[in-house]
Design a protein around this motif. Sequence first.
Motif, short mmCIF file in Angstrom:
data_model
loop_
_atom_site.label_atom_id
_atom_site.label_comp_id
_atom_site.label_asym_id
_atom_site.label_seq_id
_atom_site.Cartn_x
_atom_site.Cartn_y
_atom_site.Cartn_z
N VAL A 68 -33.72 -24.43 -23.42
CA VAL A 68 -33.27 -22.67 -22.90
C VAL A 68 -33.83 -22.45 -24.65
CG1 VAL A 68 -30.78 -23.28 -21.82
CG2 VAL A 68 -31.11 -23.73 -24.40
N ASN A 69 -33.36 -21.55 -25.01
CA ASN A 69 -33.93 -20.61 -26.24
C ASN A 69 -32.42 -20.64 -27.65
OD1 ASN A 69 -31.86 -18.78 -26.43
ND2 ASN A 69 -33.45 -17.43 -25.06
N ALA A 70 -33.05 -20.98 -28.55
CA ALA A 70 -32.57 -21.17 -29.81
C ALA A 70 -30.41 -20.34 -29.82
CB ALA A 70 -32.62 -20.80 -31.49
N LYS A 71 -30.24 -19.74 -28.32
CA LYS A 71 -28.87 -18.86 -28.37
C LYS A 71 -28.74 -19.42 -26.98
CE LYS A 71 -30.89 -15.06 -28.79
NZ LYS A 71 -31.30 -13.84 -29.28
N GLY A 72 -29.52 -20.18 -26.51
CA GLY A 72 -28.89 -21.21 -25.58
C GLY A 72 -29.03 -20.05 -24.34
N ILE A 73 -29.15 -19.34 -24.35
CA ILE A 73 -30.25 -18.47 -22.61
C ILE A 73 -30.70 -18.93 -21.93
CG2 ILE A 73 -30.83 -15.79 -22.28
CD1 ILE A 73 -28.36 -15.78 -23.63
N LEU A 74 -30.36 -19.00 -21.00
CA LEU A 74 -31.44 -19.39 -19.91
C LEU A 74 -32.90 -18.29 -19.85
CD1 LEU A 74 -29.73 -20.73 -16.74
CD2 LEU A 74 -29.61 -21.69 -19.68
N SER A 75 -33.67 -18.58 -20.46
CA SER A 75 -34.98 -17.85 -20.52
C SER A 75 -35.44 -17.46 -19.08
CB SER A 75 -35.74 -17.98 -21.44
OG SER A 75 -35.10 -18.78 -22.89
N GLY A 76 -35.55 -18.11 -18.33
CA GLY A 76 -35.57 -18.28 -17.25
C GLY A 76 -36.66 -16.89 -16.63
N ALA A 77 -37.98 -17.80 -17.09
CA ALA A 77 -39.52 -17.21 -16.75
C ALA A 77 -39.06 -17.77 -14.81
CB ALA A 77 -39.94 -17.34 -17.31
N ALA A 78 -40.10 -17.03 -14.39
CA ALA A 78 -39.75 -17.64 -12.83
C ALA A 78 -40.81 -18.96 -12.54
CB ALA A 78 -40.60 -16.86 -11.90
N SER A 79 -40.36 -20.03 -13.18
CA SER A 79 -40.89 -21.51 -12.72
C SER A 79 -40.36 -22.28 -11.97
CB SER A 79 -41.86 -21.96 -14.06
OG SER A 79 -41.12 -22.37 -14.40
N PHE A 80 -39.01 -21.42 -11.76
CA PHE A 80 -38.25 -21.71 -10.54
C PHE A 80 -38.52 -21.06 -9.19
CE2 PHE A 80 -36.75 -22.52 -14.84
CZ PHE A 80 -36.51 -24.24 -14.68
N ALA A 81 -38.21 -22.40 -9.23
CA ALA A 81 -38.89 -21.45 -6.28
C ALA A 81 -37.59 -20.25 -6.84
CB ALA A 81 -38.01 -22.62 -6.15
N THR A 82 -36.69 -20.79 -7.00
CA THR A 82 -35.47 -18.81 -6.46
C THR A 82 -34.61 -18.84 -8.06
OG1 THR A 82 -33.76 -20.66 -6.55
CG2 THR A 82 -35.40 -20.30 -4.21
N PRO A 83 -34.67 -17.94 -8.08
CA PRO A 83 -33.96 -17.74 -9.24
C PRO A 83 -32.27 -17.81 -9.04
CG PRO A 83 -34.80 -15.71 -7.56
CD PRO A 83 -35.10 -16.47 -7.32
N ASN A 84 -31.94 -18.51 -9.83
CA ASN A 84 -31.23 -19.05 -10.23
C ASN A 84 -31.09 -20.50 -10.39
OD1 ASN A 84 -30.12 -16.72 -11.82
ND2 ASN A 84 -28.66 -16.32 -9.43
N LEU A 85 -32.36 -21.16 -10.20
CA LEU A 85 -32.22 -21.89 -10.01
C LEU A 85 -31.84 -23.01 -10.89
CD1 LEU A 85 -33.44 -24.75 -8.01
CD2 LEU A 85 -34.74 -23.88 -8.09
N GLN A 86 -32.69 -22.67 -12.16
CA GLN A 86 -32.52 -23.16 -13.59
C GLN A 86 -30.83 -23.88 -13.31
OE1 GLN A 86 -33.98 -21.73 -16.60
NE2 GLN A 86 -33.74 -22.98 -18.05
N LYS A 87 -30.47 -22.63 -13.56
CA LYS A 87 -28.70 -22.49 -13.17
C LYS A 87 -27.79 -23.12 -12.59
CE LYS A 87 -24.65 -18.57 -12.67
NZ LYS A 87 -24.22 -19.73 -11.30
N GLN A 88 -28.30 -23.16 -11.08
CA GLN A 88 -27.66 -24.27 -10.11
C GLN A 88 -27.84 -25.62 -10.45
OE1 GLN A 88 -29.80 -23.43 -6.24
NE2 GLN A 88 -28.73 -21.11 -6.94
N MET A 89 -28.95 -25.57 -10.92
CA MET A 89 -29.54 -27.52 -11.50
C MET A 89 -28.88 -27.83 -12.75
SD MET A 89 -33.41 -27.64 -10.62
CE MET A 89 -33.72 -29.27 -10.89
N LEU A 90 -28.46 -27.34 -13.29
CA LEU A 90 -27.84 -27.27 -14.79
C LEU A 90 -25.59 -27.82 -14.54
CD1 LEU A 90 -28.86 -24.92 -17.59
CD2 LEU A 90 -29.02 -27.15 -17.35
N GLU A 91 -25.72 -26.57 -14.05
CA GLU A 91 -24.38 -26.78 -12.94
C GLU A 91 -24.36 -28.31 -12.78
OE1 GLU A 91 -24.07 -22.89 -11.46
OE2 GLU A 91 -22.61 -22.83 -12.91
N GLN A 92 -24.64 -28.88 -11.46
CA GLN A 92 -25.15 -29.78 -10.68
C GLN A 92 -24.97 -30.68 -11.67
OE1 GLN A 92 -28.74 -30.50 -8.48
NE2 GLN A 92 -27.59 -30.27 -6.69
N GLU A 93 -25.07 -31.01 -12.97
CA GLU A 93 -24.97 -31.71 -13.45
C GLU A 93 -24.41 -31.61 -14.87
OE1 GLU A 93 -29.31 -31.69 -15.77
OE2 GLU A 93 -30.41 -32.49 -14.16
#
Length: 120
Positions: A56-81
Amino acid sequence: MNFYERAALVCEQIPKGKTATYGQIALLCGKPKNARQVGYALNRGLAGDAPAHRVVNAKGILSGAASFATPNLQKQMLEQEGVKVTWTEDGWRVDLKKDGWKNTMEDALWLRNEFDARDI
DNA sequence: CATCTGACAGAGA
DNA sequence: GTCTCTGCCAGAT
């Protein structure tokens, strides 16, 4: 020395349930000023199978450019961990105070050896 | 060549 | 904490 290979290696060392910043990765790669290139690498899939969702960036924001299959996938994976992800004005954010990767001297030394061993 | 862009960061107000 | 401004550098045009 190949910055992208290093970035990939560093990303793979981020412990599950922890997050690291672009600047942090760049620093461990020996190029403190290449934070943007880290993002570029992940975006372009140049970092192999590295867990890009933990970066993530320095502020802890998920910058989330779409190299993830679905929007929010990054969020989901993190929560899963087990990483808490909260919505803010700026977007999805993780608590770096709590879930940020604290680099140890051993992490750095280990990486240095790997870089050297792989000549990258 | 010159410019622009961007999953960024740090310093200063 | 916020906001703005500046430095970065690999790639693309």
